[in-house]
Design a protein around this motif. Structure first.
Motif, PDB file in Angstrom:
ATOM      1  N   PHE A   1      35.905  47.821  38.840  1.00 48.25           N
ATOM      2  CA  PHE A   1      36.355  47.266  40.112  1.00 48.25           C
ATOM      3  C   PHE A   1      37.553  46.336  39.907  1.00 48.25           C
ATOM      4  CE2 PHE A   1      32.034  47.460  42.546  1.00 48.25           C
ATOM      5  CZ  PHE A   1      32.063  48.834  42.434  1.00 48.25           C
ATOM      6  N   SER A   2      38.489  46.343  40.851  1.00 51.04           N
ATOM      7  CA  SER A   2      39.607  45.398  40.816  1.00 51.04           C
ATOM      8  C   SER A   2      40.119  45.078  42.208  1.00 51.04           C
ATOM      9  CB  SER A   2      40.759  45.942  39.965  1.00 51.04           C
ATOM     10  OG  SER A   2      41.317  47.102  40.552  1.00 51.04           O
ATOM     11  N   LEU A   3      39.803  45.911  43.202  1.00 52.05           N
ATOM     12  CA  LEU A   3      40.395  45.749  44.526  1.00 52.05           C
ATOM     13  C   LEU A   3      40.051  44.407  45.156  1.00 52.05           C
ATOM     14  CD1 LEU A   3      41.923  46.947  46.993  1.00 52.05           C
ATOM     15  CD2 LEU A   3      39.686  47.704  47.821  1.00 52.05           C
ATOM     16  N   ALA A   4      38.768  44.070  45.215  1.00 52.58           N
ATOM     17  CA  ALA A   4      38.371  42.833  45.888  1.00 52.58           C
ATOM     18  C   ALA A   4      39.010  41.621  45.221  1.00 52.58           C
ATOM     19  CB  ALA A   4      36.848  42.705  45.900  1.00 52.58           C
ATOM     20  N   THR A   5      39.096  41.627  43.896  1.00 53.78           N
ATOM     21  CA  THR A   5      39.731  40.515  43.190  1.00 53.78           C
ATOM     22  C   THR A   5      41.196  40.393  43.579  1.00 53.78           C
ATOM     23  OG1 THR A   5      38.222  40.771  41.320  1.00 53.78           O
ATOM     24  CG2 THR A   5      40.272  39.579  40.911  1.00 53.78           C
ATOM     25  N   SER A   6      41.897  41.526  43.652  1.00 53.26           N
ATOM     26  CA  SER A   6      43.314  41.489  44.050  1.00 53.26           C
ATOM     27  C   SER A   6      43.471  40.955  45.463  1.00 53.26           C
ATOM     28  CB  SER A   6      43.913  42.896  43.944  1.00 53.26           C
ATOM     29  OG  SER A   6      43.975  43.319  42.600  1.00 53.26           O
TER      30      SER A   6
ATOM     31  N   HIS B   1      30.228  40.738  49.902  1.00 55.49           N
ATOM     32  CA  HIS B   1      30.495  39.297  49.793  1.00 55.49           C
ATOM     33  C   HIS B   1      31.757  38.998  49.000  1.00 55.49           C
ATOM     34  CE1 HIS B   1      28.025  40.109  46.134  1.00 55.49           C
ATOM     35  NE2 HIS B   1      28.923  39.317  45.576  1.00 55.49           N
ATOM     36  N   GLU B   2      32.324  39.994  48.306  1.00 53.16           N
ATOM     37  CA  GLU B   2      33.570  39.786  47.569  1.00 53.16           C
ATOM     38  C   GLU B   2      34.799  39.922  48.452  1.00 53.16           C
ATOM     39  OE1 GLU B   2      33.692  41.102  43.127  1.00 53.16           O
ATOM     40  OE2 GLU B   2      32.918  42.778  44.308  1.00 53.16           O
TER      41      GLU B   2
END
Length: 414
Positions: free
Chosen positions: A288-293, A53-54
């Motif tokens: 985690f950082s990928l989905a936010t980017s 969902h992100e």
């Protein structure tokens, strides 16, 4: 006197997922975009996962290589409600590589700030510069374009807290003997039989045929060494019945992970914007950082396009975009998560699995808020309050000491 014409509207240093995602979004808004990296064509090798969902709604379906509702095992087994997605790394890199983005093979070493009558500029290793209306630091935790002196200011010289992992890729049938053919988000059982700082098994499918089995240290200051992680993984897999011949040694079938989870805030020169792990956008509790980017890239690019076309000065352009990355709510939530990281680092190793047992027993809305809600202060506080209420008195004591004293209150041991 007006400054010389810049080479580009936006120049991005760093061709990883955060840099390529923003460069692609800027080009889609007709901004002249230049991507600078010493090895722009190198293939990405890390395995990227995210809660389904992100992920952005427009991410092509074929980029998701595998997905499923996994389990977390601490003192008990917890079925997770949210679907976890593992991405096809090569497909993701291809998707984010836009031919409309100009690419220059070069190494960035710093930035000169914008000023009166002066655009910001990217400084290159060969001594040359690239001017732009806005400069973006997407160089990861190294924060190459930040003003110097930040790396140790935060902790007075302490080493960074790091997430480290060592993994092997095996056929699905082999992995099933270890994981029960389940997606294991975390398995804290100490099947490796080694004392010291706790680690967990992360077992996720890479496609229909292959599975990554990874021994992971969620956070430790400094990070747990690779030889120790490798030894733990091999011991764990042998305990599950795998033979030495079934445990790969070939570098092509192994993965090493090491990155900080407590990088200091980017001290950006005027006209410079930081994104991705350079900002930092890494979740202190999960890494985690990928989905936010991926989610933020279109929003940042829209602000850049609007302010640049509106004639805003370079300092104002970067400042406006920075408010997207670091809204007051996002800053507050990140600070709460950082305090949670310090609590974990201060916890006696033997108590860590019990702590996560309580965490995964939280209602799904609270778990999701703590892991995903980067701009919802109320939901984050509610999640942390609910967790505190579920802890044993002993765990509450550790949490309080960690909150008040940080990781200095307990000596970290291997």
């Amino acid at each position: 006197m007006s400054p010389p014409a810049p080479v580009a509207d936006v120049v991005v240093a760093g061709a990883g997922p955060a840099g390529r995602s923003l460069a692609r979004s800027c080009a889609a808004r007709d901004l002249r975009t230049l991507l600078v990296d010493p090895r722009p064509q190198r293939a990405w090798t890390h395995t990227y996962g995210a809660w389904a969902h992100e992920l952005p709604d427009d991410l092509p379906g074929e980029i998701v290589a595998a997905r499923g509702r996994g389990v977390a095992i601490a003192q008990r087994t917890h079925d997770l409600d949210d679907e976890y997605a593992v991405l096809d790394t090569a497909a993701l890199q291809q998707h984010l590589t836009d031919p409309a983005v100009a690419v220059r093979r070069a190494r960035a070493v710093g930035a000169t700030p914008a000023g009166v009558g002066r655009h910001p500029a990217l400084l290159l290793e060969d001594g040359s510069t690239i001017t732009a209306r806005v400069v973006v630091d997407a160089t990861g935790a190294r924060q190459v374009l930040a003003r110097r002196g930040t790396a140790r200011e935060l902790d007075g010289g302490r080493p960074r807290a790091e997430q480290t992992a060592f993994g092997v890729v095996v056929p699905r049938a082999v992995a099933a003997r270890v994981s029960g053919d389940r997606l294991l988000f975390m398995d804290w059982r100490p099947a490796h039989g080694r004392p010291g700082w706790p680690t967990f098994l992360y077992a996720v499918p890479l496609d229909d045929e292959r599975v990554l089995l990874e021994e992971t240290s969620l956070a430790r200051r400094p990070g747990l060494p690779m030889p120790e992680l490798r030894a733990r993984l091999r011991a764990r897999l042998r305990a599950a019945g795998l033979s030495d011949a079934e445990i790969p040694d070939d570098p092509a079938d192994t993965e090493k992970v090491r990155f900080p989870v407590d990088s200091p805030r980017h001290r950006s020169p005027s006209g410079v914007l930081a994104v991705g792990a350079a900002d930092p956008l890494v979740h202190p509790a999960s890494g985690f950082s990928l989905a936010t980017s991926l989610q933020l890239a279109p929003r940042i690019a829209t602000v850049l396009a609007d302010t640049l076309r509106g004639g805003t000065e370079p300092v104002g352009v970067a400042r406006a975009a920075r408010r997207v990355v670091r809204s007051p709510a996002a800053v507050t939530v990140h600070a709460l998560r950082r305090r949670g990281l310090e609590t974990l680092l201060a916890m006696p190793p033997g108590e860590v699995p019990a702590f996560f047992d309580r965490f995964f027993a939280l209602p799904p809305t609270h778990r999701r808020a703590y892991l995903n809600a980067r701009e919802d202060v109320g939901a984050s506080v509610a999640a942390m309050t609910s967790l505190f209420g579920r802890l044993t008195p002993r765990l509450r004591g550790h949490l309080i000491r960690g909150t008040l004293l940080g990781a200095r209150s307990v000596r970290t041991e291997q």
